[in-house]
Design a protein around this motif. Structure first.
Motif, short mmCIF file in Angstrom:
data_model
loop_
_atom_site.label_atom_id
_atom_site.label_comp_id
_atom_site.label_asym_id
_atom_site.label_seq_id
_atom_site.Cartn_x
_atom_site.Cartn_y
_atom_site.Cartn_z
N SER A 1 34.00 37.28 32.62
CA SER A 1 35.04 38.32 32.70
C SER A 1 35.69 38.41 34.08
CB SER A 1 34.46 39.68 32.33
OG SER A 1 34.01 39.69 31.00
N CYS A 2 34.89 38.35 35.14
CA CYS A 2 35.41 38.52 36.50
C CYS A 2 35.09 37.29 37.34
CB CYS A 2 34.81 39.76 37.15
SG CYS A 2 35.33 41.30 36.36
N SER B 1 29.27 39.80 35.21
CA SER B 1 30.11 39.16 36.23
C SER B 1 30.96 40.16 37.02
CB SER B 1 31.03 38.11 35.59
OG SER B 1 31.97 38.71 34.72
N CYS B 2 31.14 41.35 36.50
CA CYS B 2 32.02 42.33 37.16
C CYS B 2 31.26 43.37 37.97
CB CYS B 2 32.88 43.04 36.13
SG CYS B 2 33.96 41.96 35.17
N ARG C 1 30.13 43.21 30.40
CA ARG C 1 30.98 42.80 31.52
C ARG C 1 30.32 43.01 32.89
NH1 ARG C 1 36.64 42.23 30.87
NH2 ARG C 1 36.87 43.13 32.94
N SER C 2 29.30 43.84 32.95
CA SER C 2 28.65 44.07 34.24
C SER C 2 27.96 42.80 34.76
CB SER C 2 27.65 45.22 34.15
OG SER C 2 26.54 44.87 33.35
#
Length: 182
Positions: free
Chosen positions: A160-161, A127-128, A124-125
């Motif tokens: 994700s983000c 996009s987040c 997830r890092s």
């Protein structure tokens, strides 16, 4: 980016998915209309139809009800029994980013309801900025053939983000993935 799906998808007998949009007005309503248009422009096995009353109209094979809850972002679930997940929510503060970001978030959440996972679920890092591996989440994380094998910032509606600069439009690889499934 790489596209992933759940083990459950929407069945071939679902041709009309009615989207309850009573809670969506102003910028949120515009974003919902644009998200529905994103799906309908692709000539998929189903059409999405918005309704703004308390009850879905006749002719719906499935119903998804939208809610405006929380601060920013969105939430949904995954299909089961051949039907899309029956609800999604978008935080009211998402409207502060404009109609394109709302369109992006709703397109993303509707993507989950029909079986899409995050393209960067494994990290997830991407996009987040932080976060780890979501794992298969108990619903599977199956690669969709024909999509690349790396996730990048802004590379998919299903990251994700979201960013404040999102356009709300599908990427070419998003289109490849959704056409492969529906």
């Amino acid at each position: 980016f790489r596209q992933y799906r759940t083990t459950n998808l929407v069945g071939a007998g679902v041709h009309t998915i009615c989207i309850g949009g009573k809670a969506f007005t102003g910028t949120m309503g515009t974003g919902l209309d644009l998200a529905i248009e994103n799906y309908n422009q692709l000539n998929l096995q189903f059409d999405m139809v918005r309704y703004n009353t308390s009850n879905a109209p006749a002719g719906c094979d499935a119903v998804i009800v939208g809610a405006v809850k929380g601060q920013v972002g969105g939430q949904s679930g995954f299909p089961s029994g051949g039907l899309p997940y029956n609800k999604f929510q978008v935080g009211k503060g998402t409207a502060n980013y404009g109609a394109d970001v709302v369109e992006h978030v709703i397109t993303h959440e509707l993507g989950h309801t029909i079986g899409f996972r995050h393209t960067d679920y494994y990290n997830r890092s991407i996009s987040c900025g932080s976060g780890g591996n979501e794992g298969d989440g108990g619903v599977g994380a199956i690669h969709i053939n024909g999509t690349p094998t790396t996730a990048v910032v802004g590379g998919s509606v299903m990251n994700s983000c979201f960013r404040a600069s999102e356009t709300g439009e599908w990427t070419n690889d998003d289109i490849t993935a959704i056409n492969a499934l529906y």
